[in-house]
Design a protein around this motif. Sequence first.
Motif, PDB file in Angstrom:
ATOM      1  N   CYS A  77      -6.050  -3.851   3.806  1.00 53.85           N
ATOM      2  CA  CYS A  77      -5.146  -4.841   3.954  1.00 53.85           C
ATOM      3  C   CYS A  77      -3.784  -4.727   3.151  1.00 53.85           C
ATOM      4  O   CYS A  77      -3.673  -4.316   1.958  1.00 53.85           O
ATOM      5  N   LYS A  78      -2.551  -5.175   3.703  1.00 54.15           N
ATOM      6  CA  LYS A  78      -1.418  -4.823   3.260  1.00 54.15           C
ATOM      7  C   LYS A  78      -0.691  -6.328   2.644  1.00 54.15           C
ATOM      8  O   LYS A  78       0.438  -6.310   2.313  1.00 54.15           O
ATOM      9  N   CYS A  79      -1.619  -7.353   2.834  1.00 55.09           N
ATOM     10  CA  CYS A  79      -1.093  -8.603   2.677  1.00 55.09           C
ATOM     11  C   CYS A  79      -0.948  -9.104   1.122  1.00 55.09           C
ATOM     12  O   CYS A  79      -2.103  -8.698   0.427  1.00 55.09           O
ATOM     13  N   CYS A  92      -6.260 -12.354   7.725  1.00 53.15           N
ATOM     14  CA  CYS A  92      -4.994 -12.358   6.871  1.00 53.15           C
ATOM     15  C   CYS A  92      -3.910 -11.979   8.120  1.00 53.15           C
ATOM     16  O   CYS A  92      -4.156 -11.698   9.111  1.00 53.15           O
ATOM     17  N   CYS A 148      -1.852  -9.423   8.578  1.00 53.38           N
ATOM     18  CA  CYS A 148      -2.209  -8.116   9.055  1.00 53.38           C
ATOM     19  C   CYS A 148      -3.687  -7.707   9.589  1.00 53.38           C
ATOM     20  O   CYS A 148      -3.611  -6.798  10.465  1.00 53.38           O
ATOM     21  N   GLY A 149      -4.387  -8.634   9.253  1.00 48.29           N
ATOM     22  CA  GLY A 149      -5.838  -8.580  10.261  1.00 48.29           C
ATOM     23  C   GLY A 149      -6.947  -7.840   9.488  1.00 48.29           C
ATOM     24  O   GLY A 149      -7.894  -7.877   9.769  1.00 48.29           O
ATOM     25  N   PHE A 150      -6.464  -7.269   8.321  1.00 47.00           N
ATOM     26  CA  PHE A 150      -7.545  -6.217   7.917  1.00 47.00           C
ATOM     27  C   PHE A 150      -8.116  -6.678   6.425  1.00 47.00           C
ATOM     28  O   PHE A 150      -8.905  -5.730   5.865  1.00 47.00           O
TER      29      PHE A 150
END
Length: 505
Positions: free
Chosen positions: A361-363, A349, A351-353
């Motif tokens: 993940c913050k997405c 994603c 943010c990568g997580f």
Amino acid sequence: MLAIVESCTLIGIDGYLVKVEVDVSSGLPGFEIVGLPDTAVKEAKDRVRAAIKNSHFSFPGQKITVNLAPADIKKAGPFFDLPIALGILAATGQVASEQLYGKVFVGELSLEGTIQSVSGVLPMALSLLRLNKEAFVVPRINSWEAVLAKGLDIFAAASLNDLIDRVSTGNLEKVYFKQDENKSLENLPDFSDVVGQDAAKRALKIAAVGNHNLLMVGPPGSGKTMLAKRLPSILPPMSHDESIEATRVYSAAGLLDKDNPLVTDRPLRSPHHSASAAGIIGGGRIPKPGEISLAHNGVLFMDELPEFRKDVLESLRQPLENGLVTISRVAAALDYPAKIMFIAAMNPCPCGFYGDHTKECKCSEYQIMRYRNRISGPVLDRIDIQIEVPRLSYEETRHNVQQETSKDIRQKVIMAREFQKKRYKDTSINNNSQLDSEGIKKWCMLDGEGEELLKASYDILGLSMRAHHRILKVARTIADMEQKNRISVENLAEAIQYRRMEHEN
Ligand SMILES: [Zn+2]
């Protein structure tokens, strides 16, 4: 007086013979070159004039006409400075014409008369060899690559003065081949450096056997780059022909190493995601091969795939499909080879997580979807294997098991490739990634249990027919690693695992 000097030009990675005709006659002083694109003419004239004067020859105050023939060959680059200068000197009796006869000359001149390097000397030399030419005079700095064309006499030229001296006394500087072709592998990074990630390693092995393109999805720092960079070390060594082919591309790009001009290790290219389409695919005013051709017979690694420009991703479609880049030019199209293994990596994603067990993940779902959709379609369609590369836990990084070395893995890859080759010996197919639907029908037979499983994956996972073809090709490769003619249900089940993106979308 008329003088004719033979020279060579480069189109794509092929050389073409060019005749430089120089006529010096009485009449109003002038200097005209025909057969070159307008912009190049002026530059060539200025350099040739200055180089002749500064080498203490006399530049004729007469009417000079230079014709580069044949007219229908597209000429680019500063290859013709040296032959034009030699033609002028021959036409004015400052060097004997017959001393130039039977030799082909290329080189750019500096204003003071030194002979500068040009790109593409090796492909030119190979073409001259095919034309039964015997002697090729090249800038000294390029002579080490030219000698790779064995059978052609290569002579090094350092400056206009020095060259005329040597030509006149029959004392040209001959260059001999001296690279040890068998040095290889030692400098490549080794798979045993990578701790853990057994599943990813297994997938890369499969990719190496069947020449499958592969996508790694995982958070930053999970080792995707480390893994990709080790792929060339487990691919079979290049044959001499493959090696020469790759070297031609590097020569055309002007990127050969003076001490080891022959490319003997499969290349790995990893362009940055800000690269332009011309940088990746090739082209430009004086056309040069792009990253995808520099990876020819090796690996193109594109990290952070969704971050690449849209036009770059689109333009990958054709070369991934047919192993060739075609660049349209005003005068004519030119081709660069691009038979590559394509390895891509991306975060799950923005943010990568996403899916990571250590960080949140913050997405938003929308952001994730948009991010992944950037590589949907043409590119994803060319990728047979998709895997997840998770970040290792601390315990896993401390895992102290002897890791398999690249040398051991490579041996197994070679064996499985041999098994493959036997099956395709009467066809034009080299590896499983090239199978079309007919080939799949013929060589990727399943037993009853396998058919059941494939049907279930279609009904339950919702995999498309296209995905099915990829699964069957990869399953074929896995069976080849076991030297088995029939694909087992286990082989198939493993191949289904490598369609990660479809499961989720
Ligand atoms: Zn995220």
